[in-house]
Design a protein around this motif. Structure first.
Motif, PDB file in Angstrom:
ATOM      1  N   THR A   1      -4.389 -18.707 -17.785  1.00  0.00           N
ATOM      2  CA  THR A   1      -5.425 -20.199 -18.238  1.00  0.00           C
ATOM      3  C   THR A   1      -4.619 -21.774 -18.859  1.00  0.00           C
ATOM      4  O   THR A   1      -3.583 -20.805 -18.925  1.00  0.00           O
ATOM      5  CB  THR A   1      -6.428 -20.177 -19.409  1.00  0.00           C
ATOM      6  N   TYR A   2      -5.146 -22.453 -18.406  1.00  0.00           N
ATOM      7  CA  TYR A   2      -4.365 -23.850 -19.494  1.00  0.00           C
ATOM      8  C   TYR A   2      -4.324 -23.249 -21.371  1.00  0.00           C
ATOM      9  O   TYR A   2      -2.455 -23.879 -20.737  1.00  0.00           O
ATOM     10  CB  TYR A   2      -5.125 -24.609 -19.570  1.00  0.00           C
ATOM     11  N   ASP A   3      -4.855 -22.986 -21.459  1.00  0.00           N
ATOM     12  CA  ASP A   3      -3.850 -22.062 -22.870  1.00  0.00           C
ATOM     13  C   ASP A   3      -3.311 -21.472 -23.221  1.00  0.00           C
ATOM     14  O   ASP A   3      -3.051 -20.305 -24.344  1.00  0.00           O
ATOM     15  CB  ASP A   3      -5.319 -22.376 -23.536  1.00  0.00           C
ATOM     16  N   ASP A   4      -2.974 -20.561 -21.461  1.00  0.00           N
ATOM     17  CA  ASP A   4      -2.136 -19.310 -21.922  1.00  0.00           C
ATOM     18  C   ASP A   4      -2.005 -17.948 -22.264  1.00  0.00           C
ATOM     19  O   ASP A   4      -2.121 -17.372 -23.077  1.00  0.00           O
ATOM     20  CB  ASP A   4      -0.859 -20.152 -22.460  1.00  0.00           C
ATOM     21  N   ARG A   5      -4.106 -17.569 -22.211  1.00  0.00           N
ATOM     22  CA  ARG A   5      -4.296 -16.318 -21.626  1.00  0.00           C
ATOM     23  C   ARG A   5      -3.649 -15.648 -20.987  1.00  0.00           C
ATOM     24  O   ARG A   5      -4.218 -16.285 -19.765  1.00  0.00           O
ATOM     25  CB  ARG A   5      -5.978 -16.701 -22.472  1.00  0.00           C
ATOM     26  N   ILE A   6      -4.897 -14.457 -21.278  1.00  0.00           N
ATOM     27  CA  ILE A   6      -4.535 -13.852 -19.836  1.00  0.00           C
ATOM     28  C   ILE A   6      -5.358 -13.804 -19.096  1.00  0.00           C
ATOM     29  O   ILE A   6      -6.963 -13.234 -19.149  1.00  0.00           O
ATOM     30  CB  ILE A   6      -4.002 -12.317 -20.361  1.00  0.00           C
ATOM     31  N   LYS A   7      -5.437 -14.438 -17.817  1.00  0.00           N
ATOM     32  CA  LYS A   7      -6.320 -14.069 -17.218  1.00  0.00           C
ATOM     33  C   LYS A   7      -6.131 -13.413 -15.337  1.00  0.00           C
ATOM     34  O   LYS A   7      -4.527 -14.238 -15.410  1.00  0.00           O
ATOM     35  CB  LYS A   7      -7.347 -15.083 -16.646  1.00  0.00           C
ATOM     36  N   PRO A   8      -6.713 -13.095 -14.367  1.00  0.00           N
ATOM     37  CA  PRO A   8      -8.234 -11.677 -14.867  1.00  0.00           C
ATOM     38  C   PRO A   8      -7.850 -11.004 -16.158  1.00  0.00           C
ATOM     39  O   PRO A   8      -6.531 -10.655 -16.461  1.00  0.00           O
ATOM     40  CB  PRO A   8      -8.248 -10.984 -13.435  1.00  0.00           C
ATOM     41  N   ASP A   9      -8.980 -10.479 -16.699  1.00  0.00           N
ATOM     42  CA  ASP A   9      -8.525  -8.899 -17.284  1.00  0.00           C
ATOM     43  C   ASP A   9      -8.657  -8.304 -16.329  1.00  0.00           C
ATOM     44  O   ASP A   9      -7.277  -8.067 -16.941  1.00  0.00           O
ATOM     45  CB  ASP A   9      -9.665  -8.895 -18.352  1.00  0.00           C
ATOM     46  N   ILE A  10      -9.113  -7.858 -15.996  1.00  0.00           N
ATOM     47  CA  ILE A  10      -9.226  -6.185 -14.865  1.00  0.00           C
ATOM     48  C   ILE A  10      -8.326  -6.570 -13.765  1.00  0.00           C
ATOM     49  O   ILE A  10      -9.363  -7.385 -13.112  1.00  0.00           O
ATOM     50  CB  ILE A  10      -9.647  -5.674 -15.790  1.00  0.00           C
ATOM     51  N   VAL A  11      -8.923  -5.439 -12.429  1.00  0.00           N
ATOM     52  CA  VAL A  11      -9.075  -6.275 -10.881  1.00  0.00           C
ATOM     53  C   VAL A  11      -9.331  -4.822 -10.472  1.00  0.00           C
ATOM     54  O   VAL A  11      -9.607  -2.987 -10.970  1.00  0.00           O
ATOM     55  CB  VAL A  11      -7.745  -6.540 -10.226  1.00  0.00           C
ATOM     56  N   ALA A  12     -10.505  -4.663  -9.150  1.00  0.00           N
ATOM     57  CA  ALA A  12     -10.892  -3.745  -8.697  1.00  0.00           C
ATOM     58  C   ALA A  12     -10.866  -3.675  -7.079  1.00  0.00           C
ATOM     59  O   ALA A  12     -10.417  -5.424  -6.711  1.00  0.00           O
ATOM     60  CB  ALA A  12     -12.202  -3.718  -9.855  1.00  0.00           C
ATOM     61  N   VAL A  13     -11.435  -3.233  -6.028  1.00  0.00           N
ATOM     62  CA  VAL A  13     -11.125  -3.012  -4.238  1.00  0.00           C
ATOM     63  C   VAL A  13     -11.751  -4.600  -4.613  1.00  0.00           C
ATOM     64  O   VAL A  13     -12.763  -4.387  -5.086  1.00  0.00           O
ATOM     65  CB  VAL A  13     -11.256  -2.578  -4.368  1.00  0.00           C
ATOM     66  N   GLY A  14     -11.174  -5.458  -3.512  1.00  0.00           N
ATOM     67  CA  GLY A  14     -11.856  -6.723  -3.504  1.00  0.00           C
ATOM     68  C   GLY A  14     -11.022  -7.491  -1.976  1.00  0.00           C
ATOM     69  O   GLY A  14     -11.442  -8.370  -1.428  1.00  0.00           O
ATOM     70  N   SER A  15     -10.022  -6.492  -1.441  1.00  0.00           N
ATOM     71  CA  SER A  15     -10.101  -6.439  -0.582  1.00  0.00           C
ATOM     72  C   SER A  15      -9.758  -5.074   0.993  1.00  0.00           C
ATOM     73  O   SER A  15     -10.143  -4.020   0.060  1.00  0.00           O
ATOM     74  CB  SER A  15      -8.438  -7.025  -0.285  1.00  0.00           C
ATOM     75  N   GLY A  16     -11.478  -5.892   1.642  1.00  0.00           N
ATOM     76  CA  GLY A  16     -11.665  -4.101   2.204  1.00  0.00           C
ATOM     77  C   GLY A  16     -12.709  -3.420   1.788  1.00  0.00           C
ATOM     78  O   GLY A  16     -12.939  -2.311   1.553  1.00  0.00           O
ATOM     79  N   THR A  17     -13.216  -4.124   0.007  1.00  0.00           N
ATOM     80  CA  THR A  17     -14.464  -4.185   0.425  1.00  0.00           C
ATOM     81  C   THR A  17     -16.000  -2.874   0.680  1.00  0.00           C
ATOM     82  O   THR A  17     -16.379  -3.770   1.786  1.00  0.00           O
ATOM     83  CB  THR A  17     -15.353  -4.564  -1.699  1.00  0.00           C
ATOM     84  N   VAL A  18     -16.401  -1.647   0.881  1.00  0.00           N
ATOM     85  CA  VAL A  18     -17.543  -1.672   1.342  1.00  0.00           C
ATOM     86  C   VAL A  18     -18.452  -2.175   1.096  1.00  0.00           C
ATOM     87  O   VAL A  18     -19.029  -2.389   0.161  1.00  0.00           O
ATOM     88  CB  VAL A  18     -17.836   0.111   1.574  1.00  0.00           C
ATOM     89  N   ILE A  19     -19.191  -2.779   1.943  1.00  0.00           N
ATOM     90  CA  ILE A  19     -20.562  -3.767   1.418  1.00  0.00           C
ATOM     91  C   ILE A  19     -21.376  -3.680   2.398  1.00  0.00           C
ATOM     92  O   ILE A  19     -21.472  -3.216   3.356  1.00  0.00           O
ATOM     93  CB  ILE A  19     -20.470  -4.932   0.998  1.00  0.00           C
ATOM     94  N   ALA A  20     -22.814  -3.990   2.087  1.00  0.00           N
ATOM     95  CA  ALA A  20     -24.110  -3.475   2.955  1.00  0.00           C
ATOM     96  C   ALA A  20     -23.843  -4.498   4.142  1.00  0.00           C
ATOM     97  O   ALA A  20     -23.431  -6.252   3.662  1.00  0.00           O
ATOM     98  CB  ALA A  20     -25.890  -3.786   2.048  1.00  0.00           C
ATOM     99  N   SER A  21     -23.980  -4.066   5.404  1.00  0.00           N
ATOM    100  CA  SER A  21     -24.883  -5.775   6.396  1.00  0.00           C
ATOM    101  C   SER A  21     -25.700  -6.042   6.322  1.00  0.00           C
ATOM    102  O   SER A  21     -27.068  -5.500   6.324  1.00  0.00           O
ATOM    103  CB  SER A  21     -24.096  -4.535   7.936  1.00  0.00           C
ATOM    104  N   PRO A  22     -25.889  -7.421   6.435  1.00  0.00           N
ATOM    105  CA  PRO A  22     -27.421  -7.518   6.888  1.00  0.00           C
ATOM    106  C   PRO A  22     -28.477  -7.239   7.865  1.00  0.00           C
ATOM    107  O   PRO A  22     -28.828  -7.663   8.149  1.00  0.00           O
ATOM    108  CB  PRO A  22     -26.865  -9.589   7.670  1.00  0.00           C
TER     109      PRO A  22
END
Length: 572
Positions: free
Chosen positions: A389-410
């Motif tokens: 962040t601009y005030d030099d804090r750690i971000k993001p906090d944590i991570v999870a699968v966001g590339s190739g995530t299985v999701i519902a199709s319309p």
């Protein structure tokens, strides 16, 4: 590109020329009120504006009901309406409204009202307003009164804990849950039952029809909906965004052999705060309204797969300097939601491949759990926004699968999606399961357990933050915390809490002892340390001059040779 000089000129014009951004002969203003005096609502009777569940959540976490919980004084709203103003947005946390007035209504008359503290020309916040190009249709938002019922729909209930099989048939979604070690929680029966997740998004296309959500409907786990973009509009409409439907599927979906969400037993409120057809600053205030609604109905967790950096009207643009956790309206709203006892999970953003790079708002919030993205092998996804962040804090906090995530199709069934929009609900859902397992824990205790038990906790970076969390380890961590209740060792009290600059610590000792007082960030970084010799009996120690601390939660640690107590404090 406009120079900073011309940007400043335009900002001056916003303040000085009321009709510069008028639509259809109407102008928009943000009105900040002076107070909530002489209101029909009272802190002593919170049941008039908060659901029993919202009150219980505060009581369980030791959170007091404050003046910002009170609705905006309805007398002030009625006065504005009697003068011809149409109310577009109301925020009781910020004690403001955004109004629209026609040419025959005098903004001077409104600004001179005793209840009005400040008037800001807000036309530049609206949809279709562009410094260079205009012509988009007006939103035609109808008046909205914040006193509408916030209670659950009749006949709705929260799904009670049921015995579950040894495991779900996760299908292709197995990896995204297994990577964060969430399956053991499911196997122990923690599926989010008894927890409420509010989903703030752009639309929930066909959620009322798609088979992936049949389990939620069968158990009455869709508790209600709200549309703040078009009041009264159908959030399931096929003419609006599919985004919220896909986000919901990652948490609440259950299509055996294809997809199982991280919280298939949780209950949900579906709240539309985003207009997917445009990007404009007013959406941040819709978000705040949605968060206030989520708080009022007693939600535990808020998932927001939304982020704000730049807008269709460049005058409204945020800058990287704004990503300090204290500037953007939506960030202020998110941190306030956390101060009410909710956990806010927010996508970090998908800006790393562009010129912006960094997390957006409200992911920059100090108390917000900001979620970045990795691929199915645990590698940082190149689009996932980075810190600091601009005030030099750690971000993001944590991570999870966001590339190739299985999701519902319309179209029915599933497909794969890319974006931190999908890693955030993975975390929101499994966090509901963890909190179900430890219902006495506070929101920041849950967040602390998640961060502490992530893969890079001892060595965080600006790409994946504290890393990939291990929810089975977080559960064990909280089991230990539950077993050893330290709060009674000194019988400590902190007054006031929340505090603004100074507070007092009161504690009792049977014998004199050396005491060390420390203050830590939620991340574990020490900010303050003081040693003293305390006498037997009552001790009162003053901690002063903490105005430099940013608004948010901290841990106060008091220890002697034999005992330790940790108390959560809130800087406001």
């Amino acid at each position: 590109m406009m120079t900073r000089k011309y940007i400043l000129l335009f900002l001056l014009l916003i303040v000085s020329v009321p009709n510069l951004y008028s639509q259809n002969g109407k102008s928009t203003f943000l009105i900040k009120f002076t107070d909530k005096n002489n209101s029909p609502f009272s802190i002593q009777f919170p049941e008039a504006f908060l659901s029993p569940r919202a009150i219980e959540r505060r009581q369980r976490q030791g959170i007091t009901i404050r003046e910002d919980d009170l609705p905006v004084n309805p007398k002030y709203l009625n006065t504005l309406q009697s003068l011809g103003a149409e109310i577009l947005v109301t925020s009781h946390w910020l004690n403001l409204v955004i109004i629209e007035i026609s040419e025959n209504v005098s903004i001077d008359d409104i600004s001179q009202l005793a209840c009005v503290r400040e008037v800001v020309d807000a036309g530049y916040m609206r949809k279709g307003i562009n410094v260079f190009v205009s012509g988009e249709p007006d939103l035609n938002i109808k008046p909205f009164f914040s006193g509408e019922s916030f209670l659950q729909q009749p006949g709705k209930k929260i799904l009670e804990l049921n015995n579950v099989a040894d495991s779900f048939d996760y299908g292709a979604s197995w990896n995204q849950i297994n990577m964060i070690n969430g399956i053991p929680l499911h196997n122990m029966g923690f599926t989010g039952a008894g927890k409420i997740i509010a989903v703030l998004d752009a639309g929930f296309w066909r959620v009322d029809m798609l088979p992936v959500f049949d389990t939620l409907w069968a158990h009455d786990c869709i508790l209600g909906v709200r549309n703040f973009v078009e009041h009264g509009g159908n959030v399931y409409d096929t003419t609006i965004s599919q985004h919220g439907m896909m986000v919901l599927s990652v948490m609440g979906g259950n299509l055996p052999g294809e997809i199982v969400g991280t919280a298939p037993g949780a209950s949900y409120y579906l709240i539309r705060t985003e207009d997917a057809t445009a990007e404009y600053l007013l959406e941040e205030y819709y978000w705040i309204e949605g968060a206030e609604f989520a708080d009022s109905v007693g939600a535990d967790i808020l998932n927001s797969s939304l982020g704000y950096t730049t807008f269709d009207n460049p005058i409204a643009n945020h800058t990287y300097e704004d990503m300090d956790g204290q500037t953007c309206p939506v960030t202020l709203g998110a941190d306030l939601a956390v101060s009410k006892g909710l956990i806010v999970c927010n996508s970090a953003g998908n800006y790393a491949n562009g010129s912006w790079l960094y997390v957006g708002a409200p992911a920059d919030g100090d108390s917000v759990l900001s979620i970045g993205a990795v691929d199915g092998s645990g590698n940082w996804a190149s689009f996932s926004s980075i810190g600091p962040t601009y005030d030099d804090r750690i971000k993001p906090d944590i991570v999870a699968v966001g590339s190739g995530t299985v999701i519902a199709s319309p179209l029915g069934g599933t497909w794969q999606g890319n974006g931190t929009s999908f890693s955030s609900p993975i975390i929101a859902g499994i966090t509901a399961c963890l909190w179900q397992a430890h219902p006495a824990s506070g929101n920041m205790d849950i967040i602390h357990a998640i961060r502490t038990n992530s893969s890079r906790y001892s060595n965080p970076d600006y790409y994946i933050g504290y890393g990939i969390p291990d929810y089975a380890d977080a559960n064990n961590f909280l089991n230990i915390s539950d077993k050893f209740k330290l709060e009674d060792l000194f019988n400590i009290s902190v007054t006031p809490n929340p505090f603004t600059q100074d507070f007092f610590i009161r504690f009792y000792l049977t014998l004199p002892d050396q005491i060390i007082i420390e203050i830590f960030e939620v991340s574990g970084r020490q900010l303050f340390k003081k040693s003293l010799v305390a006498h037997s009996g009552l001790n009162i120690e003053s901690i002063n001059n903490l105005s430099a601390l940013k608004r948010g939660f901290y841990y106060l640690k008091v220890r002697s040779k034999e005992n330790v107590q940790i108390v959560r404090i809130l800087k406001f």
